[in-house]
Every structure is written in structure tokens, then in C-alpha cells.
Design an enzyme around this catalytic site. Sequence first.
Site, PDB file in Angstrom:
ATOM      1  N   ASP A  28      37.173  66.145 -13.164  1.00 14.62           N
ATOM      2  CA  ASP A  28      37.613  67.311 -13.944  1.00 14.62           C
ATOM      3  C   ASP A  28      37.914  68.552 -13.098  1.00 14.62           C
ATOM      4  OD1 ASP A  28      37.616  66.295 -16.533  1.00 14.62           O
ATOM      5  OD2 ASP A  28      35.466  66.604 -16.778  1.00 14.62           O
ATOM      6  N   ASP A  34      41.484  62.056 -20.063  1.00 16.03           N
ATOM      7  CA  ASP A  34      41.263  63.454 -19.660  1.00 16.03           C
ATOM      8  C   ASP A  34      41.841  63.767 -18.275  1.00 16.03           C
ATOM      9  OD1 ASP A  34      39.222  61.904 -20.947  1.00 16.03           O
ATOM     10  OD2 ASP A  34      37.949  63.662 -21.105  1.00 16.03           O
TER      11      ASP A  34
HETATM   12  N1  GLY Z   1      35.494  64.643 -21.740  1.00 17.38           N
HETATM   13  C1  GLY Z   1      36.121  65.868 -21.908  1.00 17.38           C
HETATM   14  C2  GLY Z   1      36.262  66.238 -23.316  1.00 17.38           C
HETATM   15  O1  GLY Z   1      35.270  66.226 -24.034  1.00 17.38           O
HETATM   16  O2  GLY Z   1      37.344  66.553 -23.741  1.00 17.38           O
END
Ligand code: GLY
Length: 408
Positions: free
Chosen positions: A124, A189
Amino acid sequence: MKWFKTYFAFSSAFCLFFIACTSTKKVVNQSEVPLDKLVDSVISKSLICLEKSVDEVKDTALYPTYGTKKLQWQLKSSDDWTSGFYPGCLWLAYELSKKLQFRQWAIDWTKGKERQKYNTKTHDLGFRFGCTFGNGLRLLPNDSATARYKDVLLTAANTMDKRFSHAIGCYTSDWDFKPLPNSVPVVIDIMMNLELLLWTSQQLGDTARFNRCLSHVATSYRDLIRRDASSFHIARYDATTGKLLNQGQLQGDVDSSTWSRGHSWMVYGLVVAYRFTKDPQYLDKAMAVADYFLKHLPKDRIANWDFQSPLDYRDASASAIVCSTLLEMQGYLKDPSKQKHYLHEAEDILRSLCKPSYFSEGKGTNCLLLHCTQYYHRTPNTDVPCSFGDYYFMESLLRYKNIKVKGK
Ligand code: GLY
């Protein structure tokens, strides 16, 4: 018959008179306030909330993640994946208001994120660095306060780039609750890292990295998007051969369903891919995936957390993410009817997000957007505010305002 004509003429005149009188008295409800006026007023109220939130959070080493049921922020360290969104909101508040206090707060909360630039344990980094250092550099490109931001972004992107698997053709994750032997997960994601990776590859003239990003988009789209344009959250691959093993959900309800926020990350990532390449295939894909999202929205245009789940919990953040990206996407469309269509869809979502059922006005909270869902099956953060909901809501307000200023 004469009496009937007279009666008919009289009653028609009475009806017209009645309609004329009552229509002047019609109560103007919020849905009739022009959207640009509504957006202006929601921006002003949001800026006040954000100002107050600084007193609530206080410590610049702590970051709002999700709201409690009492609508107070839960705070975590900069390790949390959500920790870039609050400084991101402060940067957008500075962009909207030009107030120096927001600029200073944004700088202060951004600072604590730097230590994440070597974090190899997360997929992320795009979220964490784009919202913080990325926004800072975009807004203050020649300022001594942001002089180091570009280096930080390049370092973070180098860290993220190491997650590319040549066997699979994708950036990968470590996050899986049902791994198979020797499997590597790719989650939807990861599409949100493209902006950081594509931007740095342009800065460095690194075409190999640019192509790795495009390989990620092609592979993710092939394996995470079903034929009907619905989506899986996760695809698992054999780590050695790169062979696709299976697909399913992590945050969605069941393997065959579609988790709405994951779906929104895909739309957003595809629009970013178009922004950097101008290759129309990404717009076509973005429209196909956006159409699925829009088709499955309820009447008030706010997504359920999972499009097939019987559990009725909204995720306003998913609608905010799609709203923001549609506002960008419509500006790329050459066909005026399509451009108008997606702009109207975004406006409908934005109007709903601005209403008291979703915007927190008057509820005594510093959070902005209500009714978001993190991860229904594993966390208690269901039907609460969340920092990414606020961030993409603010981005939508800002993008809408910019469209209006340009007179589109
Ligand atoms: N895993 C990232 C979200 O909850 O969007």
C-alpha cells in the site's frame, strides 16, 4: 352537454389556479439546491470539521483511521495502511482554502510518514505516499518545505517496485487468509499504487518500470475482472511458475460476490493508467468496470459493502472513490454524450454524499462521511466514518469545484 362543458372549463381553471398557488409555496428541499451551491456549503463545513479535528488528534505521530460508533476518530501510528489519508485531507483542505494553517498541519502530519518509505511489508505504499508527499509536492513544487519530498517519493516507489513478480507479471501482496501451497496473492487494491510507480518512472525515464505497471494492469484486469465486469478481490498464483491458481474474496462476502470498494479501486487505477498513457483501452476498461458499479447502486447511489451480500451495510467510501474518479474520467471522454453521462452519474453520487444521511453535518463530529465499512467479516468497523472515505469525498468536492470553475 352544455352543463358538462361549463363544469369542465370551471374545474380545469380551478385546477390550474390551485397548481399555480401551491407551486409558489413549494418547499425547496435540499435535492433542489443547485449542486455547485451545495458543494460550496459542504466544503466550508468540511473545512471547519478538519480544523476541529486537529484539536481532537493533537499528536502529529497519530493518524485517524476509522470512526467509532460515537463518531470519534480511532488513532493509529504511521504503520497503519490508512495513515496517509488524514494528512491527505489536510493537503486538500489547503488546496481548497489556501489557508496557511492547513498547509502547516499537512506538513506536520506528512513528516511522520517518511519512515514508511523502506517498508517492504506492505503493498500500500502508493496510498501512503501519494496522499502525503505526492500532494505536498504537487501543491508546493518549489517550496523549501517540500524540497525533500521528491526524494522521499522516489525511495518509496523503489521499495514498492521490488514487489514485482516477473513470473506473474504483477506487483504482489503478502496478505492472504487462505493461502495455497507456494501461492502468492495479488489483490485489487494494488491498482492504487500505479500513480506513484508511473509518476516516478516518468521522473526517472525508467521505461522498464513503466512497462511493469502496464503488465500489472493487464494481468490484474485479466484475472480479477470477471466476464460480466464484476470483480474478485484476490487472485492467487504459483510463486515459481506464475500460474493462476484460483480467485476469490478477502474483504468481500463470498468468493463469487463483488466487494464494492475493491471494485472502486480498480476503476480508479484504470483511469490513472489512462492519465499516464493516453491509451484508450484503459478508458474502455474503466467504463466497463464503472458501469457494473453504477448498475448495482441502490436508488440513493451509495454502494452496499458487497454488491451481492444480503447484509445491508453501506460503504459510502466506495461511492466517494468512484465519484472522484468519474469526475476525472469524464474529462478524458471525446464523445459528448458519454462525457455528459458519466458527469451526471458522478453528480448524482456527490449530491447523495452531501446529504445529511451521509455527510456528518450537525452530528457534533469531526469526521466527514458516515456509513463506511472496513471489512465486514473481520473487523468491527462497519457503518462508521473512515479516513479514506473522507479523503476521496474531499477529492470529489475539489474535482467537482474545479470542473465548475473551468465552466464545463
Ligand atoms: N484493503 C484496503 C481496503 O480496505 O480498501
